[in-house]
Each structure stands twice: as structure tokens, then as C-alpha cells.
Write an enzyme that holds these catalytic residues in place. Sequence first.
Site, PDB file in Angstrom:
ATOM      1  N   ASP A  63       0.735  -1.241   0.018  1.00 14.80           N
ATOM      2  CA  ASP A  63      -0.195  -0.336   0.771  1.00 14.80           C
ATOM      3  C   ASP A  63       1.059   1.381   0.212  1.00 14.80           C
ATOM      4  OD1 ASP A  63      -2.003   2.333   0.846  1.00 14.80           O
ATOM      5  OD2 ASP A  63      -2.793   0.511   1.212  1.00 14.80           O
ATOM      6  N   TYR A 153     -12.828  13.815  -5.731  1.00 12.75           N
ATOM      7  CA  TYR A 153     -12.255  13.282  -6.735  1.00 12.75           C
ATOM      8  C   TYR A 153     -11.109  14.254  -7.076  1.00 12.75           C
ATOM      9  CZ  TYR A 153     -10.518  10.501 -10.464  1.00 12.75           C
ATOM     10  OH  TYR A 153     -10.205   9.808 -11.464  1.00 12.75           O
ATOM     11  N   ASP A 307     -23.651  16.325 -14.453  1.00  9.27           N
ATOM     12  CA  ASP A 307     -23.302  16.067 -16.120  1.00  9.27           C
ATOM     13  C   ASP A 307     -23.567  17.091 -16.749  1.00  9.27           C
ATOM     14  OD1 ASP A 307     -22.777  13.378 -14.985  1.00  9.27           O
ATOM     15  OD2 ASP A 307     -24.906  12.649 -15.792  1.00  9.27           O
TER      16      ASP A 307
END
Length: 347
Positions: A63, A153, A307
Site C-alpha cells: 500500500d 476526486y 453531468d
Amino acid sequence: MQVLVTGGAGYIGSHVVKQLLEETNHDVCILDNLSTGHLETVETLETIAREAGRGALRFYKMDLADFKAVAKLFMIEKFDAVMHFAASSIVSESVANPLKYYMNNTVNTAHLVSCCTEAGIGKFIFSSTAAVYGEPQEVPVKETTSTEPINPYGMSKLMSETVIRDTAVVNDHFDYVILRYFNVSGADVMASDAVPRIGEWHEPETHLIPLVVKTALGKRDSITVYGEDYDTEDGTCVRDYLHVEDLAAAHLRALEYLGLPLAQGDEPNIFNVGYGHGFSVSQVIETVKKVSSVDFAVEKGKRRAGDPALLIADNQRIENVLKWYARYDDLALICKSALAWEGKIDE
């Protein structure tokens, strides 16, 4: 060269590893914690490496958040270049759990860059995203388009880009390429009738093309179209769907570019990766119906927040500077390879 590929057991990273093994003599080291990658993918890549007989492949289950282990790896292995894919990438999850994204994406990238500078590694290729643009005001989207992410993100990726760029400013021996992906799709292409060896394998799945092919294969009851009143030809959202093999090839071109003298010019080494045109949600659905010969159920849903109607790359810079040109710009091929791979997963 010795190339470290973080996230090399995942979707995009594995296709880059495959091309490195089949098309170069570089040795490849995969670092992956297998949280979203798959051990089966690593085993497939090991087979590809043996059959290719070119560079060697090594795998470390690790990790990036384990800073001591990562630093030790850099002392054990003498890397010449790093390709960084390992990241969390589900937009809705980033909204619900932003700290996970800033820690796993931005903080881990900063530590990885630190390891590179301490080890004298001067070639760094970063997997970024069109999500850094948010809802762009110009289409097609240029690298100079304003970066205004609308979710954690996209922001975590943009912050990672900033870490990389700022490091390069003060370190003459650290050079980079940042690739901003548009909608990556499809699977390994061997031959027109061959079953892909690797492909997209997410749980949960959030991308349109794999969701549509799952519906065609009976793994879902229906596919939902979110909004049919956008300012597009058929009213559904249009996206620049990029075959994963072409995206992988862009990374190999980036690696070659970083091997050239004075690769770092006046402009940042940031490149959009897309085809410069798009297909609508309805066109994707009809294409999957055609290549699968299945007339599955399609539901109507309301628009989703965030969107954009159109999201298409301006790819002139990557063509002009990296000399990257598409080989698989074919929606039917993309959908056919995705369908063949999805049919293989449960075998």
C-alpha cells in the site's frame, strides 16, 4: 530501464504493463495493494512476460500509505522511471468520503514524488483525469481550459498535479508527464476474434460501457439513461470514449518523450488523451445491442447533477508533441472487446 508501475494490477495500469512487456525491453515492477486490482491480472501479466521473453516482471503487494515499506522498496529496487496509477476513482464515493481521496490520492502521490526525488529518479508519469476540468465552458477541452473540479476526486487529482509540477520547478533532475484521461473503455486487443486477456474489472462498476455490456449479458435487468433533454443531437450526454489500448500507448510515448533531452519545455508537460470526438449514451447503447445481438431493456431517468452535455478532448497537443495517434478509434471495437471481456470474468 527499470519501470515502477503503481496500481499495475488495475484496469489501466495492467494494460500499460502489458504493452511495456510486449513492446519494450524494460523490466517492470508492479506495486499494488489489490484493493481494486486483481491477483489474477498479475498472474496473466506474468504469463505475458514469459511469452514475450523481453523484460522481467516483479510484483509487490504493498500500500502506498505504508511510507516505510515504500521507501524501503526504493532502496531495494533501482528504478529509472515511475508510472503512477494507484488511486481511488469513484466520484460519488469521493463526495461521501473526501478524506479518503485526499489521503489516498494526494498525500500518497506527494510521498511517492518525494521518494523519486530522494532516489534521483527523473521520469514520472501521472495518471490524471478530465475531472480536473469540472464542467468545462469550452468544448473540445484544451489543456489550457480552466481547471475547476466539482468533486473531491477531481480536486485530489488536481492537487496531485500541483505537487508534481511544483517539485519539477525546484528540481532540475525531476521531469514529468501528466496525462488527463477522458472516458476510458474496452479491453486487451489481441486479434479480432480473440478473447481479451485483461480488461475492466471494478466492483462496484460505475462506467457506462461496462454497465451496458453487463445488461446485454443478463447480469443487470436494465440500463438507465439519465436525461434525454441535453443540447445534443439525440438529447443524451456525449463523451469522448477512448480505447484503453490507445491510452496505454500514450504512456509508452510519454516514457520515450521523457528520455529525450530537454523534454521539459516552456509549457507544462500536460496532455489530454482522447479522440477529439464523442458518442452519445444512446449511441453506446445501440452499438452494444448491435455487437451483442441482444435487445435489452432501457429505462429513462432524470438528469444527474454535474453531468455536462458534452465532454470531448482537444487532442492536438498530444499528437503534435508526443506523436501519439489513435489506432482503435472505433466504438464498435471498444464495445465488442468490453463485451468479450465481461463474458470471460465469471468463467
